[in-house]
Design a protein around this motif. Structure first.
Motif, PDB file in Angstrom:
ATOM      1  N   ASP A 135       0.801  -1.224   0.000  1.00 62.47           N
ATOM      2  CA  ASP A 135       0.000   0.000   0.000  1.00 62.47           C
ATOM      3  C   ASP A 135       0.833   1.271   0.000  1.00 62.47           C
ATOM      4  N   THR A 136       2.066   1.211   0.518  1.00 64.19           N
ATOM      5  CA  THR A 136       2.902   2.409   0.556  1.00 64.19           C
ATOM      6  C   THR A 136       3.797   2.532  -0.664  1.00 64.19           C
ATOM      7  N   PHE A 137       3.769   1.542  -1.527  1.00 68.17           N
ATOM      8  CA  PHE A 137       4.605   1.560  -2.725  1.00 68.17           C
ATOM      9  C   PHE A 137       3.919   2.317  -3.853  1.00 68.17           C
ATOM     10  N   PRO A 138       4.682   2.792  -4.828  1.00 69.37           N
ATOM     11  CA  PRO A 138       4.110   3.602  -5.907  1.00 69.37           C
ATOM     12  C   PRO A 138       2.876   3.003  -6.568  1.00 69.37           C
ATOM     13  N   ARG A 139       2.913   1.726  -6.906  1.00 67.62           N
ATOM     14  CA  ARG A 139       1.756   1.124  -7.585  1.00 67.62           C
ATOM     15  C   ARG A 139       0.519   1.108  -6.690  1.00 67.62           C
ATOM     16  N   GLY A 140       0.704   0.787  -5.430  1.00 63.01           N
ATOM     17  CA  GLY A 140      -0.418   0.763  -4.501  1.00 63.01           C
ATOM     18  C   GLY A 140      -1.042   2.133  -4.307  1.00 63.01           C
ATOM     19  N   ILE A 141      -0.214   3.146  -4.188  1.00 61.68           N
ATOM     20  CA  ILE A 141      -0.716   4.514  -4.011  1.00 61.68           C
ATOM     21  C   ILE A 141      -1.428   4.979  -5.277  1.00 61.68           C
ATOM     22  N   ALA A 142      -0.835   4.725  -6.428  1.00 62.31           N
ATOM     23  CA  ALA A 142      -1.463   5.124  -7.700  1.00 62.31           C
ATOM     24  C   ALA A 142      -2.811   4.430  -7.873  1.00 62.31           C
ATOM     25  N   TYR A 143      -2.845   3.165  -7.550  1.00 64.16           N
ATOM     26  CA  TYR A 143      -4.102   2.415  -7.659  1.00 64.16           C
ATOM     27  C   TYR A 143      -5.159   2.991  -6.714  1.00 64.16           C
ATOM     28  N   ALA A 144      -4.748   3.339  -5.502  1.00 66.01           N
ATOM     29  CA  ALA A 144      -5.677   3.929  -4.533  1.00 66.01           C
ATOM     30  C   ALA A 144      -6.212   5.276  -5.015  1.00 66.01           C
ATOM     31  N   ARG A 145      -5.444   5.962  -5.834  1.00 68.85           N
ATOM     32  CA  ARG A 145      -5.885   7.247  -6.408  1.00 68.85           C
ATOM     33  C   ARG A 145      -6.789   7.054  -7.630  1.00 68.85           C
ATOM     34  N   GLY A 146      -7.051   5.802  -7.972  1.00 65.43           N
ATOM     35  CA  GLY A 146      -7.924   5.532  -9.114  1.00 65.43           C
ATOM     36  C   GLY A 146      -7.200   5.472 -10.443  1.00 65.43           C
TER      37      GLY A 146
END
Length: 179
Positions: A135-146
């Motif tokens: 969740d703290t990695f770039p892909r997880g954050i980007a995914y959380a942003r939609g």
């Protein structure tokens, strides 16, 4: 990081790599790893924005002519290749994919590795692994942003049939199309 800086990273890595995608990938990773983790996250988010922006039936038509087929993966990797060519090539192709005829040497183009540079740079910078906290990695954050370039993206424009390709993109068809 803003979009101008994003393209500076892409263009600088492309320039030093002299067309070698492995070198381009490493140049991006090394360059990004010198920046704060949030900077790396923003690179990932902007990359995803551009991959979504390039999700267009005209870009897909260009990929069909160049590769001879389109699958979900090959289409994504082709869009990665397109981003990896730099801002000028990318923007020109969005306006008119036939402009790729001056860029493409060999018919098959992909740059799947671009999808992983932010993660690898983040790991290198922070010393942590993605599996420790996705969740703290770039892909997880980007995914959380939609910013989901797979199921979160709807292909823009009008769909086409194969027999329309020679007229849609005549320059690419002339150079790479099957007769």
């Amino acid at each position: 990081m803003d979009k101008r800086e994003f393209w500076q990273f892409i263009d600088a890595a492309k320039e030093v790599s002299k067309g070698d995608q492995t070198r381009q990938e490493q140049a991006l990773i090394n360059s990004l790893a010198q920046h704060e983790p949030q900077h790396i996250v923003e690179f990932e988010c902007i990359l995803r924005e551009y991959l979504i922006e390039a999700d267009d039936f005209n870009i897909m038509a260009a990929q069909k002519i160049l590769n001879g087929y389109v699958t979900d993966d090959s289409y994504l990797y082709f869009r990665c290749w397109l981003v990896g060519q730099g801002e000028a090539v990318f923007m020109n192709a969005l306006r008119n994919p036939d402009t790729l005829v001056t860029v493409v040497q060999a018919p098959y183009q992909d740059f799947e590795e671009l999808l992983y540079v932010a993660t690898m740079a983040y790991e290198k910078r922070t010393g942590t692994k993605e599996e420790d906290d996705e969740d703290t990695f770039p892909r997880g954050i980007a995914y959380a942003r939609g910013l989901d370039y797979d199921s979160g993206s709807a292909t823009k424009g009008e769909d086409w049939t194969e027999n329309q390709l020679p007229k849609m993109l005549p320059k690419l068809w002339k150079k790479f199309g099957v007769a």
